[in-house]
Design an enzyme around this catalytic site. Structure first.
Site, mmCIF file in Angstrom:
data_model
loop_
_atom_site.group_PDB
_atom_site.id
_atom_site.type_symbol
_atom_site.label_atom_id
_atom_site.label_comp_id
_atom_site.label_asym_id
_atom_site.label_seq_id
_atom_site.Cartn_x
_atom_site.Cartn_y
_atom_site.Cartn_z
ATOM 1 N N ASP A 92 -2.550 3.829 -16.444
ATOM 2 C CA ASP A 92 -3.886 4.506 -16.783
ATOM 3 C C ASP A 92 -3.687 6.106 -17.093
ATOM 4 O O ASP A 92 -2.462 6.522 -16.874
ATOM 5 C CB ASP A 92 -4.847 4.374 -15.531
ATOM 6 C CG ASP A 92 -4.190 4.951 -14.197
ATOM 7 O OD1 ASP A 92 -2.987 5.854 -14.547
ATOM 8 O OD2 ASP A 92 -4.703 4.944 -13.047
ATOM 9 N N GLY A 95 -6.753 10.017 -14.912
ATOM 10 C CA GLY A 95 -8.234 10.777 -14.493
ATOM 11 C C GLY A 95 -8.851 10.255 -13.442
ATOM 12 O O GLY A 95 -9.464 11.050 -12.616
ATOM 13 N N GLN A 195 -17.037 5.553 -22.333
ATOM 14 C CA GLN A 195 -17.867 5.893 -21.177
ATOM 15 C C GLN A 195 -19.452 5.885 -21.403
ATOM 16 O O GLN A 195 -19.763 5.085 -22.536
ATOM 17 C CB GLN A 195 -17.470 7.107 -20.766
ATOM 18 C CG GLN A 195 -16.069 7.255 -20.110
ATOM 19 C CD GLN A 195 -16.165 6.659 -18.560
ATOM 20 O OE1 GLN A 195 -17.028 6.245 -18.258
ATOM 21 N NE2 GLN A 195 -15.002 6.607 -18.133
ATOM 22 N N GLY A 222 -15.457 3.126 -15.980
ATOM 23 C CA GLY A 222 -17.010 3.757 -15.237
ATOM 24 C C GLY A 222 -17.639 2.540 -14.880
ATOM 25 O O GLY A 222 -18.695 3.116 -14.671
ATOM 26 N N ASP A 272 -8.204 -5.563 -14.645
ATOM 27 C CA ASP A 272 -7.146 -5.052 -13.724
ATOM 28 C C ASP A 272 -8.064 -4.907 -12.291
ATOM 29 O O ASP A 272 -9.191 -4.340 -12.471
ATOM 30 C CB ASP A 272 -6.333 -3.781 -14.076
ATOM 31 C CG ASP A 272 -7.087 -2.783 -13.610
ATOM 32 O OD1 ASP A 272 -8.063 -2.292 -14.526
ATOM 33 O OD2 ASP A 272 -7.118 -1.962 -12.584
ATOM 34 N N CYS A 310 -3.758 -24.786 -3.685
ATOM 35 C CA CYS A 310 -2.878 -23.907 -4.256
ATOM 36 C C CYS A 310 -1.586 -24.496 -4.450
ATOM 37 O O CYS A 310 -1.004 -25.036 -3.386
ATOM 38 C CB CYS A 310 -3.020 -22.487 -3.619
ATOM 39 S SG CYS A 310 -2.065 -21.318 -4.370
ATOM 40 N N CYS A 312 1.087 -22.180 -4.992
ATOM 41 C CA CYS A 312 1.970 -21.190 -4.841
ATOM 42 C C CYS A 312 2.883 -21.383 -3.700
ATOM 43 O O CYS A 312 2.842 -22.194 -2.808
ATOM 44 C CB CYS A 312 1.502 -19.800 -4.577
ATOM 45 S SG CYS A 312 0.848 -19.511 -3.020
ATOM 46 N N CYS A 315 1.727 -21.441 -0.022
ATOM 47 C CA CYS A 315 1.072 -22.514 0.258
ATOM 48 C C CYS A 315 1.731 -23.773 0.560
ATOM 49 O O CYS A 315 1.676 -24.575 1.105
ATOM 50 C CB CYS A 315 -0.029 -22.813 -0.452
ATOM 51 S SG CYS A 315 -1.495 -21.513 -0.356
ATOM 52 N N HIS A 341 0.030 -14.773 -2.247
ATOM 53 C CA HIS A 341 -1.130 -16.027 -2.477
ATOM 54 C C HIS A 341 -2.026 -15.453 -3.526
ATOM 55 O O HIS A 341 -2.615 -16.101 -4.175
ATOM 56 C CB HIS A 341 -1.615 -16.772 -1.364
ATOM 57 C CG HIS A 341 -2.633 -17.295 -1.449
ATOM 58 N ND1 HIS A 341 -2.893 -18.758 -2.100
ATOM 59 C CD2 HIS A 341 -4.142 -17.138 -1.454
ATOM 60 C CE1 HIS A 341 -3.944 -19.086 -2.287
ATOM 61 N NE2 HIS A 341 -4.808 -18.091 -1.940
HETATM 62 ZN ZN LIG Z 1 -1.227 -19.995 -2.406
#
Ligand SMILES: [Zn+2]
Length: 378
Positions: A92, A95, A195, A222, A272, A310, A312, A315, A341
């Site tokens: 970024d 600012g 903006q 913004g 993001d 999940c 992952c 998990c 996770h």
């Molecule tokens: Zn997970």
């Protein structure tokens, strides 16, 4: 050409399935970018990010400029080498942090003068300086310096910030293109930031002014700073309607899990947010059944994984009871496992969104997500 963006498919809602190619890999879009403020995604190693399949992360110009300093990072071979990250990085402009973190900031047409929140030292951030810092960091995608204002804002204030944002974008673009031509091939892509607060006509005006500067991609800044979700969507929609179809659109700082598909349906390609990582450190787990506040006593003997649906690595291995214990004991591992996770959950939502666009059922996916997050265990 090191950089390209291709839209492979646009569905009935306006959602786009595409690919963003950078010198550090190709990224399937729409994409969610985990936030790595201090050249680290809090709680995750780069190995973990690779395991999670993160293709692009965010880093923060304001923080890295103040510490360790962009010249040091340049000397050490740039941000990718410094942090040992092979994927893409978006920085970024600094600012937003100057406005939210620093002290004694003073705005002038030249730039923003501020005192460091670390040691009180005085600095001047100009559009040129923000571009210079990001070139030194060597991120793949850099953002121009814009003026961020609080919302709701009076119209006169929004108009003044919009005017200044466009003037700064011109200076940033000119500086960037002069620097880039010294090196032949572009080493970085620079995005403009639309903006205009919560005024639809100002959003359109800002968008039109930035289009004249011919950025390879456009961000919408913004928003999601306290206004209702419907307003965020309305403003983002005003902007995406006039942006060129062949360039990536990045909605900055969003969003909650159930909102991601809404933004994608407006034609957003990149997002993001600190939410998955920050919430994880506060024991808030995002799951396919809604939010799980893992410190709650009801999980003390719960042998299930954080999210039964999940896949992952957290998990697959650990129980809710164990995570609850780690949080109760204040163990570092609690934040590490919860973050792993949550980031997996966000990246998996994006995988499902991309699949839904392919099959033309994004609207269904979106309403299911909203239902789960309204009805699920809070
Ligand atoms: Zn997970």
């Amino acid at each position: 050409m090191n950089f390209s963006f291709n839209v492979a498919k646009t569905d009935a809602t306006g959602a786009r399935r595409g690919r963003l190619t950078t010198p550090h890999g190709a990224i399937e879009t729409p994409v969610f970018m985990p936030v790595g403020t201090q050249a680290t995604v809090k709680g995750l190693t780069q190995e973990a990010l690779e395991e999670l399949g993160a293709g692009i992360i965010l880093a923060n110009t304001y923080h890295l400029y103040l510490r360790p300093g962009h010249e040091l990072v340049r000397k050490l071979g740039g941000l990718h080498k410094f942090m040992s990250w092979r994927g893409a990085i978006l920085t970024d402009s600094g600012g937003y942090q100057v406005f939210s973190l620093s002290e004694l900031r003073k705005m002038t047409d030249d730039g923003v003068r501020f005192r460091s929140h670390l040691d009180g030292s005085e600095h001047l951030l100009t559009p040129e300086k923000a571009a210079e810092i990001q070139l030194a960091l060597g991120s793949d995608i850099a953002m121009v310096l814009d003026e961020c204002i609080e919302t709701p804002a009076p119209r006169e204030k929004a108009e003044a910030a919009l005017k200044r944002t466009t003037e700064w974008a011109k200076r940033a673009r000119q500086y960037f293109l002069e620097q880039a031509t010294h090196n032949g091939d572009l080493a970085q892509w620079q995005f403009g930031i639309v903006q205009g607060a919560t005024f639809a006509d100002l959003r359109r005006e800002s968008g039109r002014q930035l289009l004249e500067l011919d950025f390879p991609g456009y961000a919408i800044g913004g928003l999601a700073v306290g206004e209702a979700h419907e307003i965020t969507c309305e403003m983002a929609g005003e902007v995406t309607a006039l942006l060129p179809k062949d360039r990536p659109r990045y909605l900055m700082g969003v969003g909650r899990p159930e909102q991601l598909a809404d933004y994608v349906a407006l034609g957003i390609d990149m997002m993001d947010c600190v939410l998955p990582t920050r919430a994880a450190r506060h024991a808030c787990i995002y799951t396919s059944e809604g939010r799980v506040l893992i410190k709650n006593a009801r999980y003390a003997q719960d042998q299930r994984p954080l999210d039964p649906n999940c896949s992952c690595s957290v998990c697959r291995r650990y129980t809710r009871a164990y995570l609850r214990h780690l949080f109760a004991a204040g163990e570092l591992t609690a934040a590490i496992l919860a973050t792993h996770h949550n980031v997996h959950f966000y990246l998996d939502i994006m995988r499902q969104i991309r699949e839904a666009i392919e099959f033309g059922n994004l609207a269904n996916f979106s309403s299911e997500m909203h239902a789960r997050y309204t009805l699920g265990p809070a």
